[in-house]
Design a protein around this motif. Sequence first.
Motif, mmCIF file in Angstrom:
data_model
loop_
_atom_site.group_PDB
_atom_site.id
_atom_site.type_symbol
_atom_site.label_atom_id
_atom_site.label_comp_id
_atom_site.label_asym_id
_atom_site.label_seq_id
_atom_site.Cartn_x
_atom_site.Cartn_y
_atom_site.Cartn_z
ATOM 1 N N CYS A 32 10.191 -26.789 -3.196
ATOM 2 C CA CYS A 32 11.239 -25.975 -2.594
ATOM 3 C C CYS A 32 12.537 -26.756 -2.459
ATOM 4 O O CYS A 32 12.581 -27.959 -2.699
ATOM 5 C CB CYS A 32 10.817 -25.528 -1.195
ATOM 6 S SG CYS A 32 9.193 -24.756 -1.086
ATOM 7 N N ASN A 46 8.780 -23.612 -7.754
ATOM 8 C CA ASN A 46 7.490 -23.257 -8.342
ATOM 9 C C ASN A 46 6.366 -23.681 -7.404
ATOM 10 O O ASN A 46 6.590 -24.383 -6.427
ATOM 11 C CB ASN A 46 7.313 -23.820 -9.759
ATOM 12 C CG ASN A 46 7.173 -25.319 -9.812
ATOM 13 O OD1 ASN A 46 7.585 -26.020 -8.903
ATOM 14 N ND2 ASN A 46 6.584 -25.814 -10.875
ATOM 15 N N GLU A 66 7.759 -20.932 -13.356
ATOM 16 C CA GLU A 66 8.916 -20.849 -12.462
ATOM 17 C C GLU A 66 8.646 -19.726 -11.466
ATOM 18 O O GLU A 66 8.109 -18.671 -11.818
ATOM 19 C CB GLU A 66 10.193 -20.548 -13.248
ATOM 20 C CG GLU A 66 10.663 -21.685 -14.116
ATOM 21 C CD GLU A 66 11.069 -22.907 -13.308
ATOM 22 O OE1 GLU A 66 11.792 -22.764 -12.302
ATOM 23 O OE2 GLU A 66 10.647 -24.014 -13.681
ATOM 24 N N PHE A 67 9.007 -19.973 -10.227
ATOM 25 C CA PHE A 67 8.722 -19.018 -9.163
ATOM 26 C C PHE A 67 9.318 -17.648 -9.461
ATOM 27 O O PHE A 67 8.674 -16.621 -9.244
ATOM 28 C CB PHE A 67 9.252 -19.565 -7.832
ATOM 29 C CG PHE A 67 8.830 -18.767 -6.644
ATOM 30 C CD1 PHE A 67 7.525 -18.832 -6.180
ATOM 31 C CD2 PHE A 67 9.728 -17.952 -5.982
ATOM 32 C CE1 PHE A 67 7.120 -18.100 -5.079
ATOM 33 C CE2 PHE A 67 9.330 -17.214 -4.875
ATOM 34 C CZ PHE A 67 8.031 -17.284 -4.425
ATOM 35 N N GLU A 68 10.533 -17.639 -9.982
ATOM 36 C CA GLU A 68 11.204 -16.360 -10.245
ATOM 37 C C GLU A 68 10.513 -15.543 -11.329
ATOM 38 O O GLU A 68 10.743 -14.337 -11.432
ATOM 39 C CB GLU A 68 12.669 -16.585 -10.593
ATOM 40 C CG GLU A 68 12.870 -17.378 -11.861
ATOM 41 C CD GLU A 68 14.315 -17.796 -12.070
ATOM 42 O OE1 GLU A 68 14.646 -18.040 -13.240
ATOM 43 O OE2 GLU A 68 15.069 -17.889 -11.113
ATOM 44 N N LEU A 70 7.267 -15.094 -11.402
ATOM 45 C CA LEU A 70 6.079 -14.481 -10.809
ATOM 46 C C LEU A 70 6.377 -13.049 -10.364
ATOM 47 O O LEU A 70 7.525 -12.686 -10.108
ATOM 48 C CB LEU A 70 5.610 -15.288 -9.590
ATOM 49 C CG LEU A 70 5.156 -16.717 -9.858
ATOM 50 C CD1 LEU A 70 4.851 -17.415 -8.543
ATOM 51 C CD2 LEU A 70 3.948 -16.734 -10.776
ATOM 52 N N ASP A 72 6.974 -9.955 -8.096
ATOM 53 C CA ASP A 72 7.708 -9.898 -6.825
ATOM 54 C C ASP A 72 6.782 -9.895 -5.613
ATOM 55 O O ASP A 72 7.074 -10.542 -4.605
ATOM 56 C CB ASP A 72 8.614 -8.666 -6.772
ATOM 57 C CG ASP A 72 9.810 -8.771 -7.700
ATOM 58 O OD1 ASP A 72 10.125 -9.897 -8.158
ATOM 59 O OD2 ASP A 72 10.442 -7.730 -7.978
ATOM 60 N N GLN A 75 5.526 -13.388 -5.066
ATOM 61 C CA GLN A 75 6.603 -14.177 -4.468
ATOM 62 C C GLN A 75 6.700 -13.901 -2.963
ATOM 63 O O GLN A 75 6.809 -14.830 -2.161
ATOM 64 C CB GLN A 75 7.948 -13.859 -5.127
ATOM 65 C CG GLN A 75 8.073 -14.351 -6.545
ATOM 66 C CD GLN A 75 9.434 -14.021 -7.129
ATOM 67 O OE1 GLN A 75 10.441 -14.040 -6.435
ATOM 68 N NE2 GLN A 75 9.463 -13.723 -8.424
ATOM 69 N N GLU A 76 6.657 -12.643 -2.598
ATOM 70 C CA GLU A 76 6.703 -12.251 -1.190
ATOM 71 C C GLU A 76 5.530 -12.833 -0.408
ATOM 72 O O GLU A 76 5.691 -13.317 0.714
ATOM 73 C CB GLU A 76 6.649 -10.719 -1.076
ATOM 74 C CG GLU A 76 7.931 -10.087 -0.645
ATOM 75 C CD GLU A 76 7.773 -8.578 -0.573
ATOM 76 O OE1 GLU A 76 7.001 -8.077 0.274
ATOM 77 O OE2 GLU A 76 8.447 -7.909 -1.389
ATOM 78 N N PHE A 78 3.820 -15.555 -1.062
ATOM 79 C CA PHE A 78 4.030 -16.988 -0.873
ATOM 80 C C PHE A 78 5.056 -17.247 0.236
ATOM 81 O O PHE A 78 4.875 -18.142 1.062
ATOM 82 C CB PHE A 78 4.466 -17.666 -2.166
ATOM 83 C CG PHE A 78 3.347 -17.916 -3.136
ATOM 84 C CD1 PHE A 78 2.107 -18.395 -2.711
ATOM 85 C CD2 PHE A 78 3.523 -17.693 -4.494
ATOM 86 C CE1 PHE A 78 1.072 -18.635 -3.613
ATOM 87 C CE2 PHE A 78 2.502 -17.939 -5.400
ATOM 88 C CZ PHE A 78 1.275 -18.404 -4.956
ATOM 89 N N ASP A 79 6.124 -16.466 0.258
ATOM 90 C CA ASP A 79 7.133 -16.605 1.318
ATOM 91 C C ASP A 79 6.519 -16.352 2.693
ATOM 92 O O ASP A 79 6.770 -17.090 3.651
ATOM 93 C CB ASP A 79 8.298 -15.639 1.101
ATOM 94 C CG ASP A 79 9.375 -16.210 0.208
ATOM 95 O OD1 ASP A 79 9.576 -17.445 0.222
ATOM 96 O OD2 ASP A 79 10.035 -15.428 -0.498
#
Length: 119
Positions: A32, A46, A66-68, A70, A72, A75-76, A78-79
């Motif tokens: 991060c 990532n 790359e995280f972007e 993945l 959506d 991604q949410e 993981f956040d």
Amino acid sequence: PDWREEEGGAAPAVPFTITVTKPSGVSAVFYCSTERGDSHRYVIGNVSCYATEEEANNQAAYTGPEFEDLDDKLQESFDEYLAELGLEEKMCDFIDATASDAEQKEYARWLDNMGKFVQ
């Protein structure tokens, strides 16, 4: 302006990692960096997942997409997971402050060494 600010007035991003290891030895590493913003104080570059400690220590191991790239929803998720672990605005402020302090100490050490060199 503050010496830590980049052109445009924003403080530079500070990279950091969060490693979570399960009792089984499986681990996830979140790569991060901090960022300034109203809605979010960090970005995930990532996420790596390793089955063993040896794999995690292997420099050539796959670090994940790359995280972007993945989905959506993933991604949410993981956040949300990082938020549950305590990654919030105050933690990002602490990371920024710690990095700034470390930079100042290294700069002071460099000045001291340079002073000894030129004498």
